[in-house]
Design an enzyme around this catalytic site. Structure first.
Site, mmCIF file in Angstrom:
data_model
loop_
_atom_site.group_PDB
_atom_site.id
_atom_site.type_symbol
_atom_site.label_atom_id
_atom_site.label_comp_id
_atom_site.label_asym_id
_atom_site.label_seq_id
_atom_site.Cartn_x
_atom_site.Cartn_y
_atom_site.Cartn_z
ATOM 1 N N SER A 145 0.865 -1.192 0.000
ATOM 2 C CA SER A 145 0.000 0.000 0.000
ATOM 3 C C SER A 145 0.895 1.233 0.000
ATOM 4 O O SER A 145 2.009 1.187 0.550
ATOM 5 C CB SER A 145 -0.869 0.013 1.256
ATOM 6 O OG SER A 145 -1.470 1.284 1.416
ATOM 7 N N TYR A 158 -1.033 -0.991 10.448
ATOM 8 C CA TYR A 158 -1.249 -1.379 9.048
ATOM 9 C C TYR A 158 -0.089 -0.875 8.174
ATOM 10 O O TYR A 158 0.458 -1.637 7.363
ATOM 11 C CB TYR A 158 -2.586 -0.798 8.581
ATOM 12 C CG TYR A 158 -2.932 -1.040 7.132
ATOM 13 C CD1 TYR A 158 -3.399 -2.280 6.704
ATOM 14 C CD2 TYR A 158 -2.826 -0.024 6.189
ATOM 15 C CE1 TYR A 158 -3.736 -2.504 5.370
ATOM 16 C CE2 TYR A 158 -3.164 -0.225 4.859
ATOM 17 C CZ TYR A 158 -3.616 -1.466 4.452
ATOM 18 O OH TYR A 158 -3.951 -1.676 3.133
HETATM 19 P P1 NAP Z 1 -11.260 -6.355 1.508
HETATM 20 O O1 NAP Z 1 -12.347 -5.913 0.603
HETATM 21 O O2 NAP Z 1 -11.435 -6.193 2.986
HETATM 22 O O3 NAP Z 1 -10.903 -7.909 1.174
HETATM 23 C C1 NAP Z 1 -9.946 -8.599 1.923
HETATM 24 C C2 NAP Z 1 -9.907 -10.050 1.499
HETATM 25 O O4 NAP Z 1 -9.005 -10.760 2.385
HETATM 26 C C3 NAP Z 1 -11.253 -10.753 1.634
HETATM 27 O O5 NAP Z 1 -11.341 -11.779 0.676
HETATM 28 C C4 NAP Z 1 -11.187 -11.352 3.031
HETATM 29 O O6 NAP Z 1 -12.123 -12.412 3.198
HETATM 30 C C5 NAP Z 1 -9.731 -11.820 3.040
HETATM 31 N N1 NAP Z 1 -9.243 -12.039 4.392
HETATM 32 C C6 NAP Z 1 -9.336 -11.208 5.459
HETATM 33 N N2 NAP Z 1 -8.810 -11.792 6.549
HETATM 34 C C7 NAP Z 1 -8.379 -13.026 6.155
HETATM 35 C C8 NAP Z 1 -7.748 -14.116 6.822
HETATM 36 N N3 NAP Z 1 -7.430 -14.053 8.136
HETATM 37 N N4 NAP Z 1 -7.436 -15.239 6.115
HETATM 38 C C9 NAP Z 1 -7.746 -15.320 4.785
HETATM 39 N N5 NAP Z 1 -8.324 -14.319 4.098
HETATM 40 C C10 NAP Z 1 -8.641 -13.186 4.786
HETATM 41 O O7 NAP Z 1 -9.896 -5.611 1.170
HETATM 42 P P2 NAP Z 1 -9.368 -4.983 -0.233
HETATM 43 O O8 NAP Z 1 -9.618 -3.540 -0.202
HETATM 44 O O9 NAP Z 1 -9.844 -5.792 -1.367
HETATM 45 O O10 NAP Z 1 -7.804 -5.177 -0.016
HETATM 46 C C11 NAP Z 1 -7.050 -6.191 -0.660
HETATM 47 C C12 NAP Z 1 -5.568 -5.895 -0.474
HETATM 48 O O11 NAP Z 1 -5.268 -4.620 -1.022
HETATM 49 C C13 NAP Z 1 -5.149 -5.835 1.003
HETATM 50 O O12 NAP Z 1 -3.867 -6.410 1.152
HETATM 51 C C14 NAP Z 1 -5.094 -4.350 1.277
HETATM 52 O O13 NAP Z 1 -4.230 -4.056 2.328
HETATM 53 C C15 NAP Z 1 -4.598 -3.833 -0.055
HETATM 54 N N6 NAP Z 1 -4.910 -2.411 -0.304
HETATM 55 C C16 NAP Z 1 -6.200 -1.972 -0.291
HETATM 56 C C17 NAP Z 1 -6.443 -0.609 -0.516
HETATM 57 C C18 NAP Z 1 -7.846 -0.049 -0.515
HETATM 58 O O14 NAP Z 1 -7.985 1.183 -0.618
HETATM 59 N N7 NAP Z 1 -8.869 -0.854 -0.425
HETATM 60 C C19 NAP Z 1 -5.380 0.259 -0.745
HETATM 61 C C20 NAP Z 1 -4.088 -0.239 -0.756
HETATM 62 C C21 NAP Z 1 -3.866 -1.586 -0.534
HETATM 63 P P3 NAP Z 1 -12.630 -12.883 4.698
HETATM 64 O O15 NAP Z 1 -12.828 -11.643 5.509
HETATM 65 O O16 NAP Z 1 -13.879 -13.668 4.466
HETATM 66 O O17 NAP Z 1 -11.541 -13.748 5.249
#
Ligand code: NAP
Length: 250
Positions: A145, A158
């Site tokens: 990120s 984070y």
């Molecule tokens: P999200 O919508 O919250 O999705 C997270 C995913 O990870 C879900 O499939 C969730 O499913 C899974 N997960 C969470 N805890 C888990 C565990 N203990 N074991 C296995 N799976 C788990 O998040 P997102 O926004 O798509 O983010 C995806 C990635 O991009 C992350 O690494 C995040 O840090 C990064 N990112 C996001 C943003 C943003 O603005 N959204 C920006 C920069 C980077 P379950 O909860 O059912 O397990």
């Protein structure tokens, strides 16, 4: 005996592909004809649709796993190997955020974020790289990120975990490079997913105003860069963290 993939499709693991960015990355590799495995703690309508659709059912594998537990991470990778015999691409996407002033942060919140973002990624990367080493090829992408580079108030734990992933990207690229394994990272800006729902309307408006591209990112913006970094012909771009943030930090 494992059923080897019949065609030239790559075997791709995307962690946390049940929703948000991970689901966008799964969709992108399914669209390019690859065999895709994903896992998360709970199943979603997107996952059920990939399992039911005749166009994807044979090329999609779902595993229920809590990647903060080493045994779940190992079991998931084992299931992929049992089904398709190899892993060509690993996208370490699963991640979690908790916000709050660090001086008031609970042990639980620290553990939840560190256990998935750092330890979960280390567990899956260990299990997959072992198999990639044996085949002397593979591509790994770690989703970090921009806050791992610049920090963000209220996201100390984070941000620390995302900076750790960038360190992992550089170290693994050195450790695995001579064996034909390419390791890169992507540092996305702010995306339209559930994770950014923690930001209030004012914060989101301010981010959009400061972003040269004039919008938040879509999962497809990041999936496209994953595809580029895992191109089977790409081997010389390694050990880098690519910022994909619409110019926000430029
Ligand atoms: P999200 O919508 O919250 O999705 C997270 C995913 O990870 C879900 O499939 C969730 O499913 C899974 N997960 C969470 N805890 C888990 C565990 N203990 N074991 C296995 N799976 C788990 O998040 P997102 O926004 O798509 O983010 C995806 C990635 O991009 C992350 O690494 C995040 O840090 C990064 N990112 C996001 C943003 C943003 O603005 N959204 C920006 C920069 C980077 P379950 O909860 O059912 O397990």
């Amino acid at each position: 005996m494992s059923a080897q993939p019949a065609d030239g499709g790559r075997v791709v693991i995307v962690t946390g592909g049940s929703r948000g960015l991970g689901a966008g990355i799964v969709r992108s590799y399914l669209d390019s004809g690859d065999l895709v495995a994903t896992c998360a703690r709970s199943i979603t309508p997107e996952v059920e649709a990939w399992m039911a659709d005749p166009a994807t059912a044979d090329r999609f594998l779902w595993g229920s796993a809590d990647l903060a537990k080493a045994e779940d991470a190992d079991a998931f990778v084992k299931a992929v190997i049992a089904k398709w015999g190899r892993v060509d691409v690993l996208i370490n996407n699963a991640g979690v955020a908790r916000d709050g002033i660090h001086s008031m942060f609970s042990d639980d919140d620290i553990d939840t974020v560190v256990d998935l973002n750092i330890k979960g990624t280390l567990y899956v990367s260990r299990a997959v790289s072992r198999r990639m080493l044996a085949r002397r090829s593979g591509h790994i992408v770690n989703i970090s990120s921009i806050v791992g580079l610049s920090g963000y108030r209220g996201l100390a734990t984070y941000s620390a975990t995302k900076a750790a992933l960038d360190g992992l990207t550089r170290a693994l690229s050195r450790e695995l490079g001579s064996r034909g394994i390419v390791v890169n990272g992507i540092a996305p800006g702010y995306l339209k997913t559930e994770m950014s729902h923690g930001l209030d309307a004012d914060q989101l408006q301010q981010i959009v105003r400061r972003t040269p591209a004039g919008r938040l990112g879509d999962p497809e913006d990041i999936a496209r860069v994953c595809q580029f970094l895992t191109d089977p012909k790409g081997g010389y771009l390694t050990g880098q963290v690519i910022v994909v943030d619409g110019g926000l930090t430029s």
